[in-house]
Structures are given as C-alpha cells and as structure tokens.
Design an enzyme around this catalytic site. Sequence first.
Site, PDB file in Angstrom:
ATOM      1  N   GLU A  99      -6.764   5.736  -8.085  1.00  0.00           N
ATOM      2  CA  GLU A  99      -7.579   4.544  -7.908  1.00  0.00           C
ATOM      3  C   GLU A  99      -8.618   4.381  -9.008  1.00  0.00           C
ATOM      4  O   GLU A  99      -9.091   5.356  -9.597  1.00  0.00           O
ATOM      5  CB  GLU A  99      -8.339   4.619  -6.577  1.00  0.00           C
ATOM      6  N   LYS A 143       0.830  -1.196   0.000  1.00  0.00           N
ATOM      7  CA  LYS A 143       0.000   0.000   0.000  1.00  0.00           C
ATOM      8  C   LYS A 143       0.873   1.258   0.000  1.00  0.00           C
ATOM      9  O   LYS A 143       0.555   2.258  -0.641  1.00  0.00           O
ATOM     10  CB  LYS A 143      -0.924  -0.002   1.221  1.00  0.00           C
ATOM     11  N   HIS A 199       0.988   4.381  -3.027  1.00  0.00           N
ATOM     12  CA  HIS A 199       0.524   5.727  -2.715  1.00  0.00           C
ATOM     13  C   HIS A 199       1.632   6.781  -2.727  1.00  0.00           C
ATOM     14  O   HIS A 199       1.380   7.944  -2.387  1.00  0.00           O
ATOM     15  CB  HIS A 199      -0.177   5.740  -1.355  1.00  0.00           C
ATOM     16  N   CYS A 230     -13.724   4.115   2.822  1.00  0.00           N
ATOM     17  CA  CYS A 230     -12.964   4.083   1.567  1.00  0.00           C
ATOM     18  C   CYS A 230     -11.699   3.284   1.827  1.00  0.00           C
ATOM     19  O   CYS A 230     -10.927   3.615   2.718  1.00  0.00           O
ATOM     20  CB  CYS A 230     -12.539   5.478   1.114  1.00  0.00           C
ATOM     21  N   ARG A 242     -11.537  10.853   8.773  1.00  0.00           N
ATOM     22  CA  ARG A 242     -10.358  10.016   8.883  1.00  0.00           C
ATOM     23  C   ARG A 242      -9.485  10.493  10.045  1.00  0.00           C
ATOM     24  O   ARG A 242      -9.368  11.687  10.315  1.00  0.00           O
ATOM     25  CB  ARG A 242      -9.565  10.056   7.568  1.00  0.00           C
TER      26      ARG A 242
END
Length: 303
Positions: A179, A52, A56, A103, A87
């Site tokens: 994405e 991940k 990113h 998400c 978040r």
Amino acid sequence: RRTRVARRLEAMGVGSSTGGQWGKGLSQEEYMNKDECILLDTDDAVIGHTSKKKAHVFSHLAPRGILHRAFSVFLFDHEGKLLLQQRAADKVTFRGVWTNTCCSHPLHGYNPTEVDTPEDVKTGTTMGVKRAALRKLDQELGIPASEVDINRFKFLTRLHYWAADVVTHGKESPWGEHEIDYILFYKLKEGEELTIKPNPEEVSDIKWVTDKELVSQINDSKLTDKDGNNLIWSPWFRIIVERFLVPLWWKDLNLTMSTNQFVDGNIHRFDCTEEHFGGAGKAGAWLSLISKDEAKEEQKKES
C-alpha cells in the site's frame, strides 16, 4: 514503467471491473470481491482498479500483490490517548492483529469520489481518503459519520510498505498488503464523546492507550488478549509506531494537530520486518533498495 505495470495487470485480469456503492451487511468474502481498490504506480499515480481480493493476493506473478491506495486513521481522545482495534478473527488478511484505530482503502466508483489527485495531496485536502475514513469508521467501529467532522482530519504524509501475511496464514501465505498509506489524525475536544459500537465481523476488541502504554505492550511478548492468545501487532503499525508515531507525531500531539510541521508531500518507503518476508511469492527486501537509489539520485542533483 507504466507500460510494464499495465502489462502485468492485464496478465492478471485486472482493471476492467466496475466500481459501485455497496451497503452494510456483506460478508468479508463479499467485500473482498466487490470492493474495488485504487491501483497505483510507485509515485502514487492512479493506473487502474481491481477487486480488493486480487489486490491482496501474493503469488509468483505478483510477489507483493498489487500496489494500491490505503489510509490509516489515528483517533485520539481529548487527553491524547489513542484508540486501537484488534482485527476480527474472521478477517481474510492479518486476522486477530492489533493495530491503529482504522486501516482500510478508499475505493473506486464512489460518488462523491474517494480518489484523490496530486493537487489534493499538495494542498493537504485529500477529501477522498477522508470520505473513505468516515465510511469505514462507521462500518468497522459503529462511529456515526454525523459525529465526526470531516474537516478536522489532519492529513500528515504517505507511507509505502508491503508485508506478507505469513504470521497468521503460514510461510506460504497467499495474502498480504502492499500500500501507499495516507496517514490521518483526528483528536477529540474536551467533553466530546463518540458513539463506538464495534462490528464483530470487523473488530474483536478495542482499547485506548497512552504512548508509554503502547510501547510497553508492543515490547511485552507475554501479554495476551481477552481469549488468552499472545498479542500480535500489524507489521505496518509496528514500524509506524517506532519510526514516526512515538518519536515524532505523538511526542507533542497539539503541535502535530495545530501546525504543518509534520505535513509533507513525500512518500516514505520501507520494507516490513523480515518475519513478514516470503509468502506465496517468496518476496524479500525491495523498498529499502529503492529508497537508497532515490537518496543517491537526490545527492547527485544537489552536487
């Protein structure tokens, strides 16, 4: 195109790591290193996997990071109110922003698989992203998988977008999102309630809103959160709200949930707003140009 993509991934040391199952209790940094995102070409074909973190990172080599698969859950109560989350401040990317219910990313290496095929998209089953949604609703919001019927998720469409995380990390931000996002709707029945216990490492706050309340809050620059900070909204969520959610999907939620009027096999593409251009890779408009070229090709075929 696949060859060019493969070469770029190889140059970044991507595609050789092995997926697996990881339990709860990991730190944000541990999740970033251990979770394996599903890498894609622009047609949503799977071409590999990587951590991940690597997916990113925005840099001169990958100005918009590496395109990967994602999902966005929009959870409504029986009255049609949407659950939003803020978040957590400790998140690596887009920390402290308000966005839709959940998400995240389906991951490589899970059993049962979280990787959907073109046939899954064509039939609308997409069990891979739905399994991932159950996993993340539990991890982020403490909603037990036993309280959510996986077969009641409604897969609508796919959205391809990117955004540099320059609002929370500064104009040279090394982080961002790129994405192809699978949109999942879920609506509670009358009298149905969910256990919701937000994980403070993932979520700072939650709230239920109507469509009018959401639009009003997004447009009110003076609103603050519980800590007195001005509200910030995720770049993808703002565009989804303006282009799809309010004018189409939420306008008649029962119609959206009970019919296939808004279900399609398309990939809708859009750049983020200009405030999210830049980052370490100095990325600018791109998907809007691709979309124009695709529209021209379609016109040629029709003529």
